[in-house]
Design an enzyme around this catalytic site. Sequence first.
Site, mmCIF file in Angstrom:
data_model
loop_
_atom_site.group_PDB
_atom_site.id
_atom_site.type_symbol
_atom_site.label_atom_id
_atom_site.label_comp_id
_atom_site.label_asym_id
_atom_site.label_seq_id
_atom_site.Cartn_x
_atom_site.Cartn_y
_atom_site.Cartn_z
ATOM 1 N N ARG A 61 -21.206 144.735 -9.064
ATOM 2 C CA ARG A 61 -21.940 144.068 -10.149
ATOM 3 C C ARG A 61 -21.324 144.428 -11.502
ATOM 4 O O ARG A 61 -21.421 143.702 -12.481
ATOM 5 C CB ARG A 61 -23.445 144.410 -10.086
ATOM 6 C CG ARG A 61 -24.267 143.791 -11.200
ATOM 7 C CD ARG A 61 -25.760 143.709 -10.886
ATOM 8 N NE ARG A 61 -26.277 144.900 -10.245
ATOM 9 C CZ ARG A 61 -26.512 146.072 -10.845
ATOM 10 N NH1 ARG A 61 -26.282 146.221 -12.132
ATOM 11 N NH2 ARG A 61 -26.977 147.100 -10.147
ATOM 12 N N TYR A 92 -26.960 118.639 -20.135
ATOM 13 C CA TYR A 92 -27.247 118.914 -18.735
ATOM 14 C C TYR A 92 -28.743 119.230 -18.574
ATOM 15 O O TYR A 92 -29.297 120.002 -19.362
ATOM 16 C CB TYR A 92 -26.377 120.088 -18.277
ATOM 17 C CG TYR A 92 -26.633 120.447 -16.855
ATOM 18 C CD1 TYR A 92 -26.195 119.616 -15.829
ATOM 19 C CD2 TYR A 92 -27.347 121.582 -16.529
ATOM 20 C CE1 TYR A 92 -26.463 119.930 -14.518
ATOM 21 C CE2 TYR A 92 -27.612 121.903 -15.211
ATOM 22 C CZ TYR A 92 -27.167 121.066 -14.213
ATOM 23 O OH TYR A 92 -27.439 121.372 -12.915
ATOM 24 N N ASP A 105 -20.857 123.964 -23.927
ATOM 25 C CA ASP A 105 -20.695 123.702 -22.502
ATOM 26 C C ASP A 105 -19.586 122.665 -22.368
ATOM 27 O O ASP A 105 -19.751 121.508 -22.741
ATOM 28 C CB ASP A 105 -22.030 123.194 -21.936
ATOM 29 C CG ASP A 105 -21.968 122.923 -20.435
ATOM 30 O OD1 ASP A 105 -20.870 122.680 -19.921
ATOM 31 O OD2 ASP A 105 -23.044 122.939 -19.795
ATOM 32 N N LYS A 134 -18.008 122.595 -10.772
ATOM 33 C CA LYS A 134 -17.553 121.228 -10.996
ATOM 34 C C LYS A 134 -16.023 121.182 -10.936
ATOM 35 O O LYS A 134 -15.460 121.528 -9.929
ATOM 36 C CB LYS A 134 -18.123 120.727 -12.329
ATOM 37 C CG LYS A 134 -19.634 121.018 -12.504
ATOM 38 C CD LYS A 134 -20.507 120.336 -11.474
ATOM 39 C CE LYS A 134 -21.950 120.830 -11.487
ATOM 40 N NZ LYS A 134 -22.628 120.792 -12.763
HETATM 41 C C1 LIG Z 1 -23.654 121.392 -13.333
HETATM 42 C C2 LIG Z 1 -23.671 121.673 -14.756
HETATM 43 C C3 LIG Z 1 -24.266 122.841 -15.248
HETATM 44 C C4 LIG Z 1 -24.933 123.841 -14.353
HETATM 45 O O1 LIG Z 1 -24.030 124.416 -13.476
HETATM 46 P P1 LIG Z 1 -24.449 125.043 -12.051
HETATM 47 O O2 LIG Z 1 -23.178 125.603 -11.556
HETATM 48 O O3 LIG Z 1 -24.998 123.923 -11.230
HETATM 49 O O4 LIG Z 1 -25.502 126.055 -12.339
HETATM 50 C C5 LIG Z 1 -24.227 123.062 -16.604
HETATM 51 N N1 LIG Z 1 -23.657 122.180 -17.454
HETATM 52 C C6 LIG Z 1 -23.089 121.041 -17.011
HETATM 53 C C7 LIG Z 1 -22.478 120.115 -17.995
HETATM 54 C C8 LIG Z 1 -23.078 120.744 -15.653
HETATM 55 O O5 LIG Z 1 -22.515 119.611 -15.232
#
Ligand SMILES: *Cc1c(COP(=O)(O)O)cnc(C)c1O
Length: 402
Positions: free
Chosen positions: A63, A116, A188, A213
């Site tokens: 961790r 998101y 993000d 993603k």
């Molecule tokens: C999927 C996504 C998230 C969250 O990610 P996880 O890995 O599912 O927790 C955050 N921001 C965007 C733009 C996303 O497409």
Amino acid sequence: MTRHTRNDAQGIRTTAVHGGEAPDPVTGASSPNLVMSTTFASDEPAGFSAHNLDGDSGFLYSRWGNPTARQLDRKLAALEGGEGCVSFASGMAASSAVLFSLLKSGDHLIAADTNYAGTAELVRDTLPRFQIEVSLVDTSDPANVANALRAETKMVWLESPANPTLRLADIAAISKIAHQAGALVAIDSTFATPIATRPLELGADYVIHSLTKYIGGHGDALGGAVIGGAQAMAALNVEAGIHYGGVISPFNAWLIMRGAATLPLRMKAHEEGALVLAKFLEDHAKVKRVLYPGLVSHPQHALAKRQMDNFSGMIAFQVADGEAMARRLAKRLEIIHHAVSLGHHRSLIFWIGTGAMMESSFRLEGAALDSYRALAGDGLFRLSVGLEDPADLCRDLEQAMG
Ligand SMILES: *Cc1c(COP(=O)(O)O)cnc(C)c1O
């Protein structure tokens, strides 16, 4: 001041393959070891507090730090041109790590009014419970951010391109405005990836990715990451990694590192496919509107050209009766999967109804809702164009849409 620059002497494809990795010093193994061990034997006593960590500390407990996860962190930092990176168990774990470790009661956050869904719900529903005030603005116009700034504004949270409308934020302009007011900028950048946009070079302080993603790219591992300055990342590792505990599994780090090696090649193919699909949809009789940053019809195409080296693989489009079409596509598509998520080698499509989105996540009213509807109408299909032959994807949509 921290300077963020990618190693420009080295090409991005080389960085994606070799960044953060090196042959194992003991065995010479060329590909990274998957180290599943949770604990590490040491020949001297060490402190038991995370605050005893310093840059030279060896591994103690996974961790606190894990050799496989650390290689992924270094690769992602190299790709973004950041000094440091901390990986987490998911994109949401990365986002909540930044929000909770940097904001405190009495602070003010400016966030994009559409983003998101998980982030939208977290900032709207959870942060106010901790007396963090949140202003939601349309960040496609930097003036909206300037107008929302207050003395207590600690952070501006952006997402570009944003889910699901593919609205962009001008990162350089907004970073300048925020920094003049003493606020941090977090973005993000999941839809863009470091292949399209390097937000740190444009002035942002924190870059967040859902590694689930494009960076992982194969739909088989959840992960998230934050990239930024060295000191900021060391602090984030102690506060959020070690103390909140949402760290990435070494196995997922290993899978995602393998995916990240081909990111530049995949993004090229995602963009190429998305351009073909976006034009096909724009010409389709049943399609009312297509939103793709690479199309001249995108309302912010000029900004997209300036800020993105690759238009990525995400398309949104409107049809007349979206809900009925969603039922039809879910049954009839043969190649494209009707499924959430995005950025995988498989193409994915999902219907995002405006009514349902307003009830569950965005809750926009008045002018903000009008501005959302101007882009999204009653709803959008979000299409994540995969790595299949674009002509096959067009044929699949053609036969399914009728
Ligand atoms: C999927 C996504 C998230 C969250 O990610 P996880 O890995 O599912 O927790 C955050 N921001 C965007 C733009 C996303 O497409």
